[in-house]
Scaffold this motif. Structure first.
Motif, PDB file in Angstrom:
ATOM      1  N   PRO A 170       0.280  -1.588   0.035  1.00 50.20           N
ATOM      2  CA  PRO A 170      -0.026  -0.441   0.125  1.00 50.20           C
ATOM      3  C   PRO A 170       0.332   1.304   0.121  1.00 50.20           C
ATOM      4  O   PRO A 170       0.763   2.559  -0.618  1.00 50.20           O
ATOM      5  CB  PRO A 170      -0.882   0.204   1.199  1.00 50.20           C
ATOM      6  N   PHE A 171       2.046   1.357   1.082  1.00 54.76           N
ATOM      7  CA  PHE A 171       2.896   2.237   0.427  1.00 54.76           C
ATOM      8  C   PHE A 171       3.385   2.683  -0.476  1.00 54.76           C
ATOM      9  O   PHE A 171       3.400   4.013  -1.218  1.00 54.76           O
ATOM     10  CB  PHE A 171       3.791   2.037   1.273  1.00 54.76           C
ATOM     11  N   GLN A 172       3.745   1.195  -1.510  1.00 52.24           N
ATOM     12  CA  GLN A 172       4.031   1.725  -3.014  1.00 52.24           C
ATOM     13  C   GLN A 172       3.420   2.215  -3.360  1.00 52.24           C
ATOM     14  O   GLN A 172       3.157   3.289  -4.363  1.00 52.24           O
ATOM     15  CB  GLN A 172       4.500   0.660  -3.296  1.00 52.24           C
ATOM     16  N   THR A 173       1.890   2.379  -3.636  1.00 46.41           N
ATOM     17  CA  THR A 173       0.464   2.567  -3.987  1.00 46.41           C
ATOM     18  C   THR A 173       0.212   3.917  -4.266  1.00 46.41           C
ATOM     19  O   THR A 173       0.195   4.813  -4.823  1.00 46.41           O
ATOM     20  CB  THR A 173      -0.588   1.653  -4.029  1.00 46.41           C
ATOM     21  N   LEU A 174       0.270   4.343  -2.061  1.00 36.79           N
ATOM     22  CA  LEU A 174       0.696   5.742  -2.485  1.00 36.79           C
ATOM     23  C   LEU A 174       1.796   6.523  -2.658  1.00 36.79           C
ATOM     24  O   LEU A 174       0.580   7.485  -2.882  1.00 36.79           O
ATOM     25  CB  LEU A 174       0.405   5.431  -0.987  1.00 36.79           C
ATOM     26  N   LEU A 175       2.637   6.015  -3.526  1.00 35.11           N
ATOM     27  CA  LEU A 175       4.057   6.672  -3.906  1.00 35.11           C
ATOM     28  C   LEU A 175       3.597   7.339  -5.433  1.00 35.11           C
ATOM     29  O   LEU A 175       3.032   8.986  -6.074  1.00 35.11           O
ATOM     30  CB  LEU A 175       5.125   6.295  -3.920  1.00 35.11           C
ATOM     31  N   VAL A 176       2.930   5.865  -5.863  1.00 30.90           N
ATOM     32  CA  VAL A 176       2.340   6.503  -7.082  1.00 30.90           C
ATOM     33  C   VAL A 176       1.396   7.085  -7.302  1.00 30.90           C
ATOM     34  O   VAL A 176       1.440   7.806  -8.462  1.00 30.90           O
ATOM     35  CB  VAL A 176       1.664   4.908  -7.855  1.00 30.90           C
ATOM     36  N   ASN A 177       0.025   6.841  -6.511  1.00 35.78           N
ATOM     37  CA  ASN A 177      -0.815   8.060  -6.733  1.00 35.78           C
ATOM     38  C   ASN A 177      -0.241   9.194  -6.205  1.00 35.78           C
ATOM     39  O   ASN A 177      -0.556  10.604  -6.482  1.00 35.78           O
ATOM     40  CB  ASN A 177      -1.082   7.833  -5.720  1.00 35.78           C
ATOM     41  N   LEU A 178       0.988   9.729  -5.329  1.00 39.38           N
ATOM     42  CA  LEU A 178       1.621  10.782  -5.403  1.00 39.38           C
ATOM     43  C   LEU A 178       2.282  11.586  -6.470  1.00 39.38           C
ATOM     44  O   LEU A 178       3.197  12.537  -6.400  1.00 39.38           O
ATOM     45  CB  LEU A 178       2.292  10.800  -4.373  1.00 39.38           C
ATOM     46  N   SER A 179       2.333  10.550  -7.480  1.00 42.69           N
ATOM     47  CA  SER A 179       3.687  11.533  -8.365  1.00 42.69           C
ATOM     48  C   SER A 179       4.036  12.455  -8.970  1.00 42.69           C
ATOM     49  O   SER A 179       5.208  12.844  -9.383  1.00 42.69           O
ATOM     50  CB  SER A 179       3.608   9.847  -9.138  1.00 42.69           C
TER      51      SER A 179
END
Length: 290
Positions: A170-179
């Protein structure tokens, strides 16, 4: 048996206001400051959500402190309504997992909110989010990854939260969302090891607006640190990286007394040469000794 304490005129006035919600809300603009705290306490204890929502918009003091008002599950909707009605970009919200205290501080240039089960609530339109020392759970990371309220973050600080293997998806997904928006990311003291950071690298290299990355005091090896630098130097907006001292520099990580400064000097020289070869004289890689 003790005689019942008679109600004061202030108590009677507050009860009268709470019985007539529309009049109470209309009166807030001209209400003397001395009424705000007792009215807030009575409204919170009585579950008057609409009055609380309007009160936080015009709160006249520097700080709103909820101490003895323990936030239990029935008050979840009250807390959510208060946060959703905070003036945008003017309030800092801090909820302590340990003592049930909320502070609303004006003015401020960031908003921070501690997530905690079962009351995961965030104000809309966040640009800055500080979640240090929050003991974040997998459910918290999953909530953040799915939350539209954090989709435009410019700064995210998750330092001093131990991260475990299940947290990184989920942290990776969060970073992608904030890219497209994230400019400043801190994840110091999170127990992020080589395997974990390797999972995050594909998401990090998509954060093209990132200017500052801090991931100090994590158990990273020198080969992984080299890999991280090779992947991050193409990010032209990234100017400052606070990196962890590689574990081989310690006799026993992370005890500072066991640090071999000669090995650290070699690491620093190695990274400096890599920056020269990558033609990134504008990029600063820094570590610090605690």
């Amino acid at each position: 048996m003790d005689a019942k304490i008679p109600k004061t005129l202030l108590d009677l006035a507050i009860q009268s206001l709470l019985r007539n919600e529309s009049i109470a809300i209309q009166a807030l603009e001209d209400m003397p400051r001395v009424f705000f705290v007792p009215l807030f306490i009575a409204a919170f204890e009585g579950g008057h959500k609409n009055i609380l929502s309007e009160m936080v918009k015009v709160w006249p003091y520097y700080c709103l402190h909820i101490g003895s008002l323990t936030v239990q599950e029935p008050q979840h909707e009250l807390l959510k309504a208060m946060i959703e009605n905070l003036p945008a970009m003017k309030v800092e919200v801090v909820y302590s997992r340990y003592n049930g205290i909320v502070f609303l501080i004006q003015p401020s240039f960031f908003t921070s909110f501690l997530l905690f089960s079962p009351y995961r609530v965030l104000p809309p339109g966040l640009n800055f989010l500080y979640l240090t020392f929050c003991d974040l759970s997998h459910r918290d990371f999953r909530f953040l990854a799915q939350s539209p309220q954090v989709s435009r973050l410019k700064l995210l600080n998750l330092s001093n939260n131990p991260m475990y293997w299940d947290d990184f998806e989920p942290f990776q997904t969060l970073l992608v969302n904030l890219s497209g928006t994230l400019r400043h990311l801190e994840m110091n003291h999170c127990l992020i090891n080589d395997t974990a950071i390797s999972v995050l690298i594909p998401a990090l290299i998509r954060c093209t607006q990132l200017r500052v990355l801090c991931f100090a005091s994590n158990p990273i090896t020198m080969p992984m640190l080299v890999t991280i630098m090779n992947n991050l130097t193409p990010l032209k907006n990234l100017k400052y990286v606070i990196y962890p001292i590689p574990v081989h520099c310690y006799g026993l990580w992370p005890f500072q007394g066991s640090l071999d400064r000669r090995k650290l000097a070699i690491v620093q020289l190695h990274l400096k040469v890599m920056l020269v070869l990558a033609e990134r004289p504008d990029m600063n890689w820094i570590t610090y000794l605690e």
